[in-house]
Design a protein around this motif. Structure first.
Motif, PDB file in Angstrom:
ATOM      1  N   SER A 609       0.835  -1.209   0.000  1.00 52.51           N
ATOM      2  CA  SER A 609       0.000   0.000   0.000  1.00 52.51           C
ATOM      3  C   SER A 609       0.864   1.251   0.000  1.00 52.51           C
ATOM      4  CB  SER A 609      -0.914   0.004   1.232  1.00 52.51           C
ATOM      5  OG  SER A 609      -1.794  -1.094   1.211  1.00 52.51           O
ATOM      6  N   GLN A 610       1.921   1.219   0.797  1.00 57.43           N
ATOM      7  CA  GLN A 610       2.823   2.368   0.867  1.00 57.43           C
ATOM      8  C   GLN A 610       3.512   2.604  -0.471  1.00 57.43           C
ATOM      9  OE1 GLN A 610       5.529   2.726   4.368  1.00 57.43           O
ATOM     10  NE2 GLN A 610       7.160   2.675   2.858  1.00 57.43           N
ATOM     11  N   LYS A 611       3.951   1.527  -1.095  1.00 53.52           N
ATOM     12  CA  LYS A 611       4.615   1.643  -2.390  1.00 53.52           C
ATOM     13  C   LYS A 611       3.657   2.190  -3.446  1.00 53.52           C
ATOM     14  CE  LYS A 611       6.934  -1.128  -5.916  1.00 53.52           C
ATOM     15  NZ  LYS A 611       7.305  -2.484  -6.356  1.00 53.52           N
ATOM     16  N   LEU A 612       2.408   1.727  -3.432  1.00 49.08           N
ATOM     17  CA  LEU A 612       1.414   2.206  -4.385  1.00 49.08           C
ATOM     18  C   LEU A 612       1.177   3.697  -4.208  1.00 49.08           C
ATOM     19  CD1 LEU A 612      -0.666   1.493  -6.576  1.00 49.08           C
ATOM     20  CD2 LEU A 612      -2.303   1.030  -4.738  1.00 49.08           C
ATOM     21  N   GLU A 613       1.092   4.149  -2.959  1.00 47.51           N
ATOM     22  CA  GLU A 613       0.857   5.567  -2.699  1.00 47.51           C
ATOM     23  C   GLU A 613       2.050   6.403  -3.138  1.00 47.51           C
ATOM     24  OE1 GLU A 613      -1.194   8.904  -1.710  1.00 47.51           O
ATOM     25  OE2 GLU A 613      -1.949   6.838  -1.798  1.00 47.51           O
ATOM     26  N   LEU A 614       3.259   5.918  -2.848  1.00 47.39           N
ATOM     27  CA  LEU A 614       4.461   6.633  -3.266  1.00 47.39           C
ATOM     28  C   LEU A 614       4.546   6.705  -4.787  1.00 47.39           C
ATOM     29  CD1 LEU A 614       7.087   5.165  -0.767  1.00 47.39           C
ATOM     30  CD2 LEU A 614       6.261   7.520  -0.830  1.00 47.39           C
ATOM     31  N   SER A 615       4.211   5.601  -5.452  1.00 43.94           N
ATOM     32  CA  SER A 615       4.246   5.580  -6.919  1.00 43.94           C
ATOM     33  C   SER A 615       3.238   6.572  -7.493  1.00 43.94           C
ATOM     34  CB  SER A 615       3.939   4.167  -7.430  1.00 43.94           C
ATOM     35  OG  SER A 615       4.912   3.255  -6.994  1.00 43.94           O
TER      36      SER A 615
END
Length: 659
Positions: A609-615
């Motif tokens: 989820s964190q990676k998706l938001e950062l992306s």
């Protein structure tokens, strides 16, 4: 007549030379073409920022997001690897658990006295195959590393030795970084899963059976962190006053010698020198010419108090003897420092680890037990002696504990010579007093049931009931008997329990099994003594203590195999308890393993989820808006076409260009 001359042109541009006009027009055309090219590049790459100069602030934010995404990717790879390792571990434990169930079936088939020696011998071969399979499963590898070997994962952790199974890995955990600042245990140790270490031969005071304190002396090389039973010292500044006052910063001190040097560095001011006191357990401050010594805290610190030299403003008459600093045993502690500097004798110890078919033994003599030998050197000598023993400093840092690594073996420690005392001084001597009830009678243990297991009927007819479930060691049983006001019990040097009845009455002193238990028989105290005037004594029969053993799946299988081979019904029966222990370990380890997998899954979901938001945030800054870029590019192409048409008209050659 009209005269011909230079025509008047009001525009400043009209005054420009043809070259200047050409350069301006071409520069504008080039700029438009560059913008078109940039738009084409944005559309073809999908990126708004093609180089940092396009948007320095945006480029910096993109770099920060990319670093965070790269970290998340690495954490996710770590989690994937850890998840694979734990899944393989669970599969191995499940396979071993199935072997336990098969072994239980064999046990139940052959525990009956009707089973013949031949059938048991054939069954022993089947159990041997189960043992081979169990060792193979415990030697499972993942990514080229043995998963139950701890940090010694390059080689198989379990090997066959003398009819037993020896663990040659280590019991250290394997932690994996799974998120920023978060490291989780991502392995199951062999001991947790299968039971590969025995209960320790604790360093005990053999008089009290309490954990031993080897009480090392304070030396100049004693680390500050080991003082005060390992609590260390809150180092800061202290104020010392003698003939003068000095505030001394001790925060840089690493050991006791550093503190002494720092205090003595101010002797010219204070007239006070520091050293180690006569008891070798703390500091000694001495003022030249005598007088009062004042040692006080600075800025509310606790350094002087921690060092045992605080006097407060009232001071103390020289010399000032500091309090006991109680350092812990460390690997650097020398054997000559033990017991306040008295050291231990050098007669040595003998360590024996014996299976049904082989005996591994070593004697560590006076060449090891020298005053300058360090505890680390002693531990290395024990651990490297090929007796499958594992020696460690205990958790409190007060002594040394020794474990067995040999499933199917019995570990004992004795004096190297008949008059030696080294093992006793270390608190490691194998004696009946320290023996667990389960280790008595050649490993047969002591029978117990719910409630009282035996009773002692005194001369006065009073019955005293003893429940051995409340006792871990033989000495606990002796103490339980001794707790009765009219009974006294003692474990005699030759290995039997002696009970004395001081009550008054006409009856005999009787010790009887009770409630279906055979505990009194197993303890060698079933029987009676006839009534007589005054106190009467009953002496039991001698007990045997064969040492501590590893209690896990491999010992259970070995014990069952050997019981079947020797046609020993009692040994086959005793294997049931070991299988209970083994299966409990496996199920507990699988539960812990499942919890770790669940924790990794939660962390993985959070990272995804964190990676998706950062992306998404990075995309908002970095990626191009295709509709806007296409519209802009079309506008730029229109501008280019118009510019080209205009340039063609303006830059046409005329006769005026040659005037």
């Amino acid at each position: 007549m009209v005269s011909i001359g230079t025509p008047f042109v009001s525009s400043t541009f009209s005054r420009a030379t043809t070259n200047l006009s050409r350069n301006v027009i071409l520069a504008n055309l080039r700029r438009t073409q560059e913008e078109i090219l940039r738009s084409q590049e944005q559309l073809s790459t999908g990126l708004r920022i093609l180089k940092p100069s396009d948007d320095p602030i945006g480029a910096n934010r993109i770099a920060d997001f990319q670093i965070r995404i790269d970290k998340s990717d690495q954490f996710l790879r770590n989690i994937e690897s850890a998840t694979g390792r734990l899944n393989i571990s669970d599969s191995s434990m499940d396979g071993v658990n199935e072997l336990v169930n098969k072994a239980r079936t064999i046990l139940l088939e052959h525990v009956q006295s009707t089973s013949s020696a031949d059938s048991r011998r054939f069954a022993a071969q089947e159990v041997e195959q189960l043992l081979q399979q169990a060792v193979s499963m415990a030697n499972t590898s993942f990514d080229g590393r043995y998963i139950f070997a701890g940090r010694k994962s390059e080689n198989p952790p379990l090997v066959f030795a003398g009819g037993g199974v020896a663990y040659v890995g280590d019991n250290n955990g394997f932690n994996t970084n799974v998120s920023e600042g978060l490291s989780l245990a991502t392995n199951v140790s062999a001991d947790e899963a299968f039971g590969v270490f025995s209960d320790e031969i604790l360093g005990l005071d053999l008089g009290t059976l309490q954990t031993i304190d080897l009480n090392p002396a304070v030396r100049t090389y004693t680390k500050v962190s080991t003082l005060r039973e390992g609590q260390g010292v809150s180092l800061g500044s202290v104020s010392i006053t003698g003939s003068g006052t000095a505030v001394i910063d001790l925060s840089i001190a690493d050991n006791v010698g550093d503190i002494i040097d720092l205090i003595n560095g101010e002797t010219a001011t204070t007239g006070i020198t520091a050293s180690i006191n006569a008891a070798d357990n703390g500091f000694l401050l001495t003022r030249s010419g005598g007088g009062t010594i004042v040692v006080d805290e600075v800025s509310g610190g606790t350094t002087a108090s921690n060092l045992g030299i605080y006097t407060g403003s009232g001071g103390s008459v020289s010399p000032l003897t500091g309090s006991d600093l109680n350092p812990t045993v460390t690997k650097a502690t020398q054997l000559g420092d033990l017991y306040g500097g008295a050291g231990i004798t050098s007669s040595g110890i003998t360590i024996t680890n014996a299976t049904a078919t082989a005996t591994f033994t070593t004697t560590l003599d006076s060449t090891i037990f020298t005053p300058t030998t360090t505890v680390e050197q002693l531990l290395n000598a024990i651990n490297g002696a090929n007796v499958y023993a594992d020696a460690r400093i205990n958790e409190d840092g007060t002594g040394i504990d020794v474990f067995s690594r040999l499933s199917g073996g019995r570990l004992t420690i004795s004096e190297a010579t008949g008059s030696g005392t080294t093992a006793s001084e270390l608190g490691l001597l194998s004696t009946l007093g320290r023996a667990k009830l389960s280790d008595l009678n050649s490993g047969n243990g002591v029978d117990s049931v719910d409630g009282a297991d035996f009773r002692i009927v005194r001369k006065d007819g009073t019955a005293v009931y003893i429940d051995v479930d409340n006792a871990e060691r033989l000495q606990d049983v002796v103490d339980a008997i001794d707790s009765d006001t009219l009974l006294s019990a003692v474990l005699m040097p030759s290995g039997y329990i002696q009970i004395t009845d001081t009550s008054s009455g006409t009856g005999d002193l009787r010790v009887e099994n009770f409630n279906g238990s055979f505990a009194a028989t197993n303890l060698g105290i079933e029987g009676s003594t006839s009534n007589a005037p005054g106190p009467i004594t009953f002496s039991g029969t001698s007990l045997t203590f064969v040492g501590v053993q590893v209690e896990g799946i491999f010992t259970a299988l070995i014990n069952l195999r050997d019981g079947l081979l020797s046609n020993d019904t009692n040994k086959i029966t005793r294997s049931q308890r070991l299988f209970d222990i083994a299966q409990s370990k496996i199920l507990g380890a699988r539960s812990s393993n499942g919890a770790r997998l669940a924790g990794l899954e939660l962390t993985k979901n959070r990272l995804d989820s964190q990676k998706l938001e950062l992306s998404k945030l990075m995309s908002d800054i970095r990626d191009v808006d295709f509709a806007e870029a296409a519209t802009r590019m079309q506008l730029q192409m229109n501008i280019l076409q118009a510019g080209l048409a205009t340039a063609a008209r303006i830059l046409q050659t005329s006769i005026l260009d040659y005037l």
